[in-house]
Design a protein around this motif. Structure first.
Motif, PDB file in Angstrom:
ATOM      1  N   TRP A  60      -2.757   8.158 -12.425  1.00  0.00           N
ATOM      2  CA  TRP A  60      -3.416   8.840 -11.309  1.00  0.00           C
ATOM      3  C   TRP A  60      -2.958   8.251  -9.979  1.00  0.00           C
ATOM      4  O   TRP A  60      -2.683   8.991  -9.032  1.00  0.00           O
ATOM      5  CB  TRP A  60      -4.931   8.728 -11.462  1.00  0.00           C
ATOM      6  CG  TRP A  60      -5.693   9.358 -10.338  1.00  0.00           C
ATOM      7  CD1 TRP A  60      -6.026  10.682 -10.221  1.00  0.00           C
ATOM      8  CD2 TRP A  60      -6.212   8.712  -9.179  1.00  0.00           C
ATOM      9  NE1 TRP A  60      -6.722  10.884  -9.053  1.00  0.00           N
ATOM     10  CE2 TRP A  60      -6.856   9.696  -8.400  1.00  0.00           C
ATOM     11  CE3 TRP A  60      -6.202   7.400  -8.728  1.00  0.00           C
ATOM     12  CZ2 TRP A  60      -7.478   9.396  -7.189  1.00  0.00           C
ATOM     13  CZ3 TRP A  60      -6.820   7.102  -7.515  1.00  0.00           C
ATOM     14  CH2 TRP A  60      -7.443   8.102  -6.767  1.00  0.00           C
ATOM     15  N   LEU A  61      -2.871   6.930  -9.902  1.00  0.00           N
ATOM     16  CA  LEU A  61      -2.419   6.278  -8.673  1.00  0.00           C
ATOM     17  C   LEU A  61      -0.984   6.662  -8.338  1.00  0.00           C
ATOM     18  O   LEU A  61      -0.643   6.851  -7.161  1.00  0.00           O
ATOM     19  CB  LEU A  61      -2.559   4.756  -8.791  1.00  0.00           C
ATOM     20  CG  LEU A  61      -3.987   4.221  -8.732  1.00  0.00           C
ATOM     21  CD1 LEU A  61      -4.015   2.754  -9.156  1.00  0.00           C
ATOM     22  CD2 LEU A  61      -4.585   4.403  -7.351  1.00  0.00           C
ATOM     23  N   VAL A  81      -4.115   2.809  -2.177  1.00  0.00           N
ATOM     24  CA  VAL A  81      -3.420   2.958  -3.464  1.00  0.00           C
ATOM     25  C   VAL A  81      -2.798   1.628  -3.877  1.00  0.00           C
ATOM     26  O   VAL A  81      -2.895   1.224  -5.035  1.00  0.00           O
ATOM     27  CB  VAL A  81      -2.354   4.080  -3.383  1.00  0.00           C
ATOM     28  CG1 VAL A  81      -1.426   4.040  -4.571  1.00  0.00           C
ATOM     29  CG2 VAL A  81      -3.021   5.437  -3.275  1.00  0.00           C
ATOM     30  N   ARG A  82      -2.181   0.924  -2.935  1.00  0.00           N
ATOM     31  CA  ARG A  82      -1.566  -0.375  -3.236  1.00  0.00           C
ATOM     32  C   ARG A  82      -2.615  -1.360  -3.743  1.00  0.00           C
ATOM     33  O   ARG A  82      -2.415  -2.041  -4.761  1.00  0.00           O
ATOM     34  CB  ARG A  82      -0.867  -0.940  -1.997  1.00  0.00           C
ATOM     35  CG  ARG A  82      -0.183  -2.290  -2.259  1.00  0.00           C
ATOM     36  CD  ARG A  82       0.365  -2.915  -0.989  1.00  0.00           C
ATOM     37  NE  ARG A  82      -0.647  -3.096   0.043  1.00  0.00           N
ATOM     38  CZ  ARG A  82      -1.477  -4.129   0.104  1.00  0.00           C
ATOM     39  NH1 ARG A  82      -1.452  -5.064  -0.821  1.00  0.00           N
ATOM     40  NH2 ARG A  82      -2.354  -4.222   1.080  1.00  0.00           N
ATOM     41  N   ALA A 122       1.833  12.110  -3.637  1.00  0.00           N
ATOM     42  CA  ALA A 122       1.271  13.095  -2.701  1.00  0.00           C
ATOM     43  C   ALA A 122       1.226  12.541  -1.283  1.00  0.00           C
ATOM     44  O   ALA A 122       1.559  13.233  -0.321  1.00  0.00           O
ATOM     45  CB  ALA A 122      -0.126  13.518  -3.156  1.00  0.00           C
ATOM     46  N   ILE A 123       0.844  11.274  -1.151  1.00  0.00           N
ATOM     47  CA  ILE A 123       0.785  10.636   0.163  1.00  0.00           C
ATOM     48  C   ILE A 123       2.177  10.521   0.760  1.00  0.00           C
ATOM     49  O   ILE A 123       2.396  10.806   1.942  1.00  0.00           O
ATOM     50  CB  ILE A 123       0.097   9.251   0.060  1.00  0.00           C
ATOM     51  CG1 ILE A 123      -1.381   9.430  -0.285  1.00  0.00           C
ATOM     52  CG2 ILE A 123       0.265   8.462   1.351  1.00  0.00           C
ATOM     53  CD1 ILE A 123      -2.068   8.142  -0.699  1.00  0.00           C
ATOM     54  N   ALA A 124       3.149  10.124  -0.056  1.00  0.00           N
ATOM     55  CA  ALA A 124       4.528  10.010   0.423  1.00  0.00           C
ATOM     56  C   ALA A 124       5.064  11.367   0.871  1.00  0.00           C
ATOM     57  O   ALA A 124       5.757  11.463   1.898  1.00  0.00           O
ATOM     58  CB  ALA A 124       5.422   9.428  -0.670  1.00  0.00           C
ATOM     59  N   SER A 125       4.718  12.412   0.144  1.00  0.00           N
ATOM     60  CA  SER A 125       5.139  13.757   0.528  1.00  0.00           C
ATOM     61  C   SER A 125       4.501  14.167   1.851  1.00  0.00           C
ATOM     62  O   SER A 125       5.154  14.781   2.701  1.00  0.00           O
ATOM     63  CB  SER A 125       4.769  14.748  -0.575  1.00  0.00           C
ATOM     64  OG  SER A 125       5.127  16.048  -0.214  1.00  0.00           O
ATOM     65  N   GLU A 175      -2.887   8.826   6.324  1.00  0.00           N
ATOM     66  CA  GLU A 175      -2.019   8.725   5.159  1.00  0.00           C
ATOM     67  C   GLU A 175      -1.626   7.272   4.898  1.00  0.00           C
ATOM     68  O   GLU A 175      -1.568   6.839   3.753  1.00  0.00           O
ATOM     69  CB  GLU A 175      -0.772   9.597   5.327  1.00  0.00           C
ATOM     70  CG  GLU A 175      -1.059  11.079   5.473  1.00  0.00           C
ATOM     71  CD  GLU A 175      -1.847  11.670   4.323  1.00  0.00           C
ATOM     72  OE1 GLU A 175      -1.548  11.340   3.157  1.00  0.00           O
ATOM     73  OE2 GLU A 175      -2.760  12.473   4.580  1.00  0.00           O
ATOM     74  N   LEU A 176      -1.375   6.511   5.961  1.00  0.00           N
ATOM     75  CA  LEU A 176      -1.037   5.092   5.785  1.00  0.00           C
ATOM     76  C   LEU A 176      -2.230   4.303   5.256  1.00  0.00           C
ATOM     77  O   LEU A 176      -2.058   3.373   4.452  1.00  0.00           O
ATOM     78  CB  LEU A 176      -0.526   4.505   7.096  1.00  0.00           C
ATOM     79  CG  LEU A 176       0.832   5.038   7.564  1.00  0.00           C
ATOM     80  CD1 LEU A 176       1.186   4.475   8.941  1.00  0.00           C
ATOM     81  CD2 LEU A 176       1.921   4.721   6.558  1.00  0.00           C
TER      82      LEU A 176
END
Length: 126
Positions: free
Chosen positions: A16-17, A102-103, A23-26, A95-96
Protein backbone atom coordinates in the motif's frame (compact mmCIF):
# COMPACT_ATOMS: atom_id res chain seq x y z
CA UNK A 1 5.60 -23.73 10.54
CA UNK A 2 2.56 -21.70 9.44
CA UNK A 3 3.03 -18.11 8.25
CA UNK A 4 2.45 -15.46 10.90
CA UNK A 5 -0.36 -13.00 10.22
CA UNK A 6 1.78 -10.02 11.28
CA UNK A 7 4.16 -10.65 8.38
CA UNK A 8 1.21 -10.72 5.97
CA UNK A 9 -0.10 -7.47 7.42
CA UNK A 10 3.32 -5.82 7.14
CA UNK A 11 3.63 -6.99 3.54
CA UNK A 12 0.20 -5.60 2.71
CA UNK A 13 1.08 -2.26 4.27
CA UNK A 14 4.37 -2.13 2.36
CA UNK A 15 2.50 -2.73 -0.89
CA UNK A 16 0.00 0.00 0.00
CA UNK A 17 2.82 2.41 0.86
CA UNK A 18 4.51 1.69 -2.48
CA UNK A 19 1.29 2.48 -4.37
CA UNK A 20 0.82 5.67 -2.34
CA UNK A 21 4.43 6.71 -2.94
CA UNK A 22 3.91 6.21 -6.67
CA UNK A 23 0.74 8.34 -6.64
CA UNK A 24 2.53 11.12 -4.75
CA UNK A 25 5.49 11.00 -7.14
CA UNK A 26 3.10 11.23 -10.08
CA UNK A 27 1.40 14.25 -8.49
CA UNK A 28 4.73 16.03 -8.00
CA UNK A 29 5.87 15.17 -11.53
CA UNK A 30 2.66 16.69 -12.93
CA UNK A 31 2.63 19.80 -10.71
CA UNK A 32 2.88 22.05 -13.79
CA UNK A 33 0.63 20.03 -16.10
CA UNK A 34 -2.50 22.04 -16.98
CA UNK A 35 -5.71 20.31 -15.93
CA UNK A 36 -3.98 17.56 -13.92
CA UNK A 37 -5.97 16.36 -10.90
CA UNK A 38 -3.93 15.19 -7.91
CA UNK A 39 -4.50 11.55 -6.90
CA UNK A 40 -4.15 9.70 -3.63
CA UNK A 41 -4.73 6.17 -2.37
CA UNK A 42 -7.58 5.30 -0.07
CA UNK A 43 -6.53 5.14 3.62
CA UNK A 44 -4.94 1.89 4.77
CA UNK A 45 -7.68 1.53 7.39
CA UNK A 46 -10.25 1.06 4.61
CA UNK A 47 -8.05 -1.61 3.04
CA UNK A 48 -7.94 -3.40 6.41
CA UNK A 49 -11.71 -3.13 6.76
CA UNK A 50 -12.12 -5.01 3.47
CA UNK A 51 -9.52 -7.65 4.37
CA UNK A 52 -11.25 -10.53 6.04
CA UNK A 53 -9.43 -12.70 8.54
CA UNK A 54 -10.42 -16.24 7.72
CA UNK A 55 -9.84 -19.64 9.18
CA UNK A 56 -7.73 -22.09 7.23
CA UNK A 57 -9.13 -25.51 6.46
CA UNK A 58 -6.57 -28.11 7.52
CA UNK A 59 -8.80 -31.12 6.87
CA UNK A 60 -11.10 -31.93 3.93
CA UNK A 61 -14.16 -31.82 6.22
CA UNK A 62 -13.43 -28.34 7.55
CA UNK A 63 -15.43 -25.39 6.34
CA UNK A 64 -13.45 -22.79 4.44
CA UNK A 65 -14.22 -19.17 3.65
CA UNK A 66 -13.08 -17.02 0.76
CA UNK A 67 -10.80 -14.10 1.51
CA UNK A 68 -11.93 -10.64 0.53
CA UNK A 69 -10.27 -8.87 -2.37
CA UNK A 70 -8.24 -6.04 -0.84
CA UNK A 71 -7.03 -4.02 -3.81
CA UNK A 72 -5.86 -0.43 -3.56
CA UNK A 73 -7.98 2.30 -5.08
CA UNK A 74 -6.20 5.38 -6.41
CA UNK A 75 -8.69 8.18 -6.76
CA UNK A 76 -8.65 11.93 -7.39
CA UNK A 77 -8.21 14.06 -4.29
CA UNK A 78 -10.66 16.72 -3.22
CA UNK A 79 -9.02 20.02 -4.23
CA UNK A 80 -9.44 21.72 -0.79
CA UNK A 81 -9.86 25.09 -2.53
CA UNK A 82 -6.36 24.96 -4.06
CA UNK A 83 -6.99 24.99 -7.81
CA UNK A 84 -4.42 26.76 -9.96
CA UNK A 85 -5.46 28.96 -12.90
CA UNK A 86 -4.38 26.08 -15.16
CA UNK A 87 -7.00 23.83 -13.40
CA UNK A 88 -4.20 21.86 -11.72
CA UNK A 89 -4.98 20.68 -8.17
CA UNK A 90 -1.46 19.67 -7.04
CA UNK A 91 -0.11 21.50 -3.99
CA UNK A 92 3.58 20.59 -3.88
CA UNK A 93 3.92 21.33 -0.15
CA UNK A 94 1.12 18.91 0.70
CA UNK A 95 2.60 16.25 -1.56
CA UNK A 96 6.02 16.61 0.09
CA UNK A 97 4.41 16.25 3.52
CA UNK A 98 2.67 13.07 2.33
CA UNK A 99 5.99 11.76 0.96
CA UNK A 100 7.57 12.30 4.38
CA UNK A 101 4.67 10.46 6.01
CA UNK A 102 5.15 7.52 3.62
CA UNK A 103 8.88 7.42 4.44
CA UNK A 104 8.19 7.36 8.19
CA UNK A 105 5.59 4.64 7.71
CA UNK A 106 8.05 2.51 5.71
CA UNK A 107 10.61 2.92 8.50
CA UNK A 108 8.09 1.97 11.19
CA UNK A 109 6.92 -1.04 9.17
CA UNK A 110 10.49 -2.23 8.73
CA UNK A 111 11.30 -1.76 12.43
CA UNK A 112 8.24 -3.77 13.49
CA UNK A 113 9.07 -6.62 11.10
CA UNK A 114 12.69 -6.69 12.32
CA UNK A 115 11.59 -6.80 15.96
CA UNK A 116 9.06 -9.55 15.29
CA UNK A 117 11.63 -11.50 13.29
CA UNK A 118 14.09 -11.24 16.21
CA UNK A 119 11.43 -12.53 18.62
CA UNK A 120 10.62 -15.46 16.33
CA UNK A 121 14.31 -16.27 15.98
CA UNK A 122 14.78 -16.27 19.77
CA UNK A 123 11.81 -18.60 20.22
CA UNK A 124 13.09 -21.03 17.58
CA UNK A 125 16.63 -21.04 19.03
CA UNK A 126 15.38 -21.67 22.58
Amino acid sequence: MEPVNLFDLATRQSQWLAVRQSAIASNIANANTPGYTANDVEPFEKVLDRTAVTLAATQAGHLGAETANAGFNVKPQDPNGAIMPSKNTVVVEQELMKAGDVRRSFELNTAIVKAFHSMMTMVVKS
